[in-house]
Design a protein around this motif. Structure first.
Motif, short mmCIF file in Angstrom:
data_model
loop_
_atom_site.label_atom_id
_atom_site.label_comp_id
_atom_site.label_asym_id
_atom_site.label_seq_id
_atom_site.Cartn_x
_atom_site.Cartn_y
_atom_site.Cartn_z
N TYR A 111 -21.38 13.20 -17.41
CA TYR A 111 -20.84 12.34 -16.37
C TYR A 111 -21.22 10.87 -16.59
CZ TYR A 111 -25.51 12.60 -14.20
OH TYR A 111 -26.86 12.54 -13.95
N GLU A 112 -22.40 10.65 -17.17
CA GLU A 112 -22.81 9.27 -17.47
C GLU A 112 -21.99 8.71 -18.63
OE1 GLU A 112 -27.44 9.48 -15.94
OE2 GLU A 112 -27.02 9.69 -18.09
N ARG A 113 -21.77 9.52 -19.65
CA ARG A 113 -20.94 9.09 -20.78
C ARG A 113 -19.51 8.85 -20.34
NH1 ARG A 113 -20.42 6.11 -25.17
NH2 ARG A 113 -19.11 7.04 -26.78
N PHE A 114 -19.00 9.73 -19.48
CA PHE A 114 -17.64 9.58 -18.95
C PHE A 114 -17.48 8.24 -18.25
CE2 PHE A 114 -14.98 10.07 -15.10
CZ PHE A 114 -13.75 10.33 -15.69
N GLU A 115 -18.40 7.93 -17.36
CA GLU A 115 -18.31 6.67 -16.61
C GLU A 115 -18.43 5.47 -17.54
OE1 GLU A 115 -19.89 4.86 -12.43
OE2 GLU A 115 -21.26 6.19 -13.52
N GLN A 116 -19.32 5.56 -18.50
CA GLN A 116 -19.52 4.47 -19.45
C GLN A 116 -18.24 4.18 -20.21
OE1 GLN A 116 -21.93 5.41 -22.93
NE2 GLN A 116 -22.83 3.37 -22.92
N LEU A 117 -17.57 5.23 -20.68
CA LEU A 117 -16.34 5.05 -21.46
C LEU A 117 -15.19 4.51 -20.62
CD1 LEU A 117 -16.53 8.37 -23.51
CD2 LEU A 117 -16.61 6.07 -24.48
N ILE A 118 -15.06 5.01 -19.40
CA ILE A 118 -13.99 4.55 -18.53
C ILE A 118 -14.16 3.07 -18.17
CG2 ILE A 118 -13.01 4.73 -16.20
CD1 ILE A 118 -11.99 6.96 -17.83
N THR A 125 -14.71 -2.29 -29.26
CA THR A 125 -14.24 -0.91 -29.29
C THR A 125 -12.80 -0.83 -28.80
OG1 THR A 125 -15.09 -0.47 -27.05
CG2 THR A 125 -16.56 -0.01 -28.89
N ASP A 126 -12.09 0.17 -29.28
CA ASP A 126 -10.69 0.35 -28.89
C ASP A 126 -10.62 0.98 -27.51
OD1 ASP A 126 -7.76 0.48 -29.64
OD2 ASP A 126 -8.17 2.59 -29.21
N ARG A 127 -9.91 0.32 -26.61
CA ARG A 127 -9.84 0.78 -25.22
C ARG A 127 -9.22 2.17 -25.11
NH1 ARG A 127 -12.11 1.27 -20.50
NH2 ARG A 127 -10.68 1.27 -18.75
N LEU A 132 -9.42 8.12 -24.09
CA LEU A 132 -9.10 9.49 -24.51
C LEU A 132 -10.37 10.33 -24.66
CD1 LEU A 132 -6.25 8.85 -27.14
CD2 LEU A 132 -6.03 9.60 -24.77
N GLU A 133 -11.44 9.71 -25.17
CA GLU A 133 -12.72 10.43 -25.27
C GLU A 133 -13.24 10.78 -23.89
OE1 GLU A 133 -17.33 9.82 -26.83
OE2 GLU A 133 -15.77 8.45 -27.56
N ALA A 134 -13.11 9.83 -22.95
CA ALA A 134 -13.58 10.07 -21.59
C ALA A 134 -12.81 11.20 -20.92
CB ALA A 134 -13.44 8.79 -20.76
N LEU A 135 -11.50 11.21 -21.06
CA LEU A 135 -10.67 12.22 -20.41
C LEU A 135 -10.97 13.62 -20.93
CD1 LEU A 135 -7.24 10.36 -20.14
CD2 LEU A 135 -9.05 10.57 -18.42
N SER A 167 -6.66 8.05 -16.42
CA SER A 167 -5.46 8.78 -16.85
C SER A 167 -4.24 7.87 -16.82
CB SER A 167 -5.21 9.98 -15.94
OG SER A 167 -6.25 10.92 -16.06
N GLN A 168 -4.11 7.09 -15.75
CA GLN A 168 -2.97 6.18 -15.64
C GLN A 168 -2.98 5.14 -16.77
OE1 GLN A 168 -2.74 4.11 -11.91
NE2 GLN A 168 -0.85 3.03 -12.45
N GLU A 169 -4.15 4.54 -17.00
CA GLU A 169 -4.23 3.51 -18.04
C GLU A 169 -3.98 4.10 -19.42
OE1 GLU A 169 -7.27 0.02 -19.67
OE2 GLU A 169 -7.88 1.31 -18.00
N ALA A 170 -4.56 5.28 -19.69
CA ALA A 170 -4.38 5.91 -21.00
C ALA A 170 -2.92 6.27 -21.23
CB ALA A 170 -5.25 7.15 -21.11
N ALA A 171 -2.25 6.82 -20.23
CA ALA A 171 -0.84 7.20 -20.37
C ALA A 171 0.03 5.98 -20.64
CB ALA A 171 -0.37 7.93 -19.12
N GLN A 172 -0.26 4.89 -19.96
CA GLN A 172 0.52 3.67 -20.17
C GLN A 172 0.31 3.10 -21.57
OE1 GLN A 172 -0.98 1.55 -16.73
NE2 GLN A 172 0.84 2.02 -15.51
N LEU A 173 -0.94 3.12 -22.04
CA LEU A 173 -1.22 2.63 -23.39
C LEU A 173 -0.57 3.53 -24.44
CD1 LEU A 173 -4.99 1.64 -23.01
CD2 LEU A 173 -3.05 0.09 -23.29
N LEU A 174 -0.55 4.82 -24.22
CA LEU A 174 0.11 5.74 -25.15
C LEU A 174 1.61 5.50 -25.18
CD1 LEU A 174 -1.90 8.99 -24.32
CD2 LEU A 174 -1.84 7.84 -26.55
N MET A 175 2.18 5.22 -24.03
CA MET A 175 3.62 4.91 -23.98
C MET A 175 3.94 3.68 -24.82
SD MET A 175 5.00 5.55 -20.10
CE MET A 175 6.65 4.98 -20.56
N GLU A 176 3.07 2.68 -24.74
CA GLU A 176 3.28 1.45 -25.52
C GLU A 176 3.27 1.74 -27.02
OE1 GLU A 176 0.34 -1.37 -24.35
OE2 GLU A 176 1.01 -1.44 -22.25
N GLU A 177 2.54 2.78 -27.41
CA GLU A 177 2.49 3.17 -28.82
C GLU A 177 3.49 4.26 -29.16
OE1 GLU A 177 -1.46 4.15 -30.07
OE2 GLU A 177 -2.33 2.25 -29.41
#
Length: 226
Positions: A111-118, A125-127, A132-135, A167-177
């Motif tokens: 949970y600490e790593r999850f929060e840190q990554l989000i 580092t690549d956002r 994706l690692e956090a999710l 999840s919202q931010e990751a999905a939007q970034l994936l759409m851009e790619e």
């Protein structure tokens, strides 16, 4: 010393090497409730009275709560000794009638790593990689089996909100790619955790339309409109 790997997103487990401790039925529920509270507040002494209130509240089922707490702590330490010899005494410290999880014992908490990554905005580092690692770490609600405990509820809500925004931010970034399949999978996982999210449904419909799957987008719309 090898860190103790702690998972609290979904099932609560503690692990060193091939040894995994997990809650097994009602008999161990209070032991793991005690351990989870001490771990989440590690380094901060907690009085025995606070622990008694946390574990039993105003229940009249315990005739001698101080002694019952000592027995529970003994059992918790015995559980921890399965991780490595002496872990129980090393991890749970007692001083002046209070108890705490030893902050000097190295741990890796999901949970600490999850929060840190989000929350990381490190330009080095690549956002999207961080998101994706956090999710992947979010395997369910924080301390799922304790989700009704009063101290767990606000923490659970905090991590849920991080999961939804990530999840919202990751999905939007994936759409851009143009990585639409991955984006759609993230939205479906998001909807599994938050079935009535208008934001997740609309984003999933946009992704499906971009993939040329108009029928799938219509099905999502009809499902959400029921």
């Amino acid at each position: 010393m090898e860190p103790i790997k702690i998972c609290m997103l979904g099932e609560f487990t503690l692990q060193t090497g091939d040894v995994i401790l997990r809650e097994s039925g009602n008999r161990s529920r209070r032991i793991f409730g005690l351990l989870s509270f001490l771990i989440c507040h590690r380094g901060h002494p907690v009085s025995q009275y606070k622990l008694i209130e946390l574990l039993w509240g105003d229940s009249a089922e315990v005739a001698n709560p101080e002694n019952t707490l000592r027995i529970l702590l003994h059992r918790a330490r015995n559980q921890l000794d399965q991780l490595y010899e002496g872990a129980g005494r090393e991890c749970i410290l007692r001083k002046d009638g209070s108890y705490c999880w030893n902050p000097d014992v190295p741990v890796e908490a999901d949970y600490e790593r999850f929060e840190q990554l989000i929350q990381s905005r490190d330009p080095q580092t690549d956002r999207l990689t961080n998101l994706l690692e956090a999710l992947k770490l979010y395997r369910g609600e924080f301390l799922l089996r304790q989700s009704s405990d009063s101290w767990v509820i606000p923490i659970c809500t905090h991590f849920q909100n991080l999961f939804f925004s990530g999840s919202q931010e990751a999905a939007q970034l994936l759409m851009e790619e143009q990585r639409h399949r991955e984006a759609a999978e993230i939205c479906r996982n998001w909807l599994s955790a938050e079935p009535y999210s208008d934001t997740a449904s609309q984003l999933l419909m946009r992704i499906l339309v971009a993939m040329g799957n108009s029928q799938g987008a219509t099905e999502v719309y009809e499902s959400f409109s029921r």
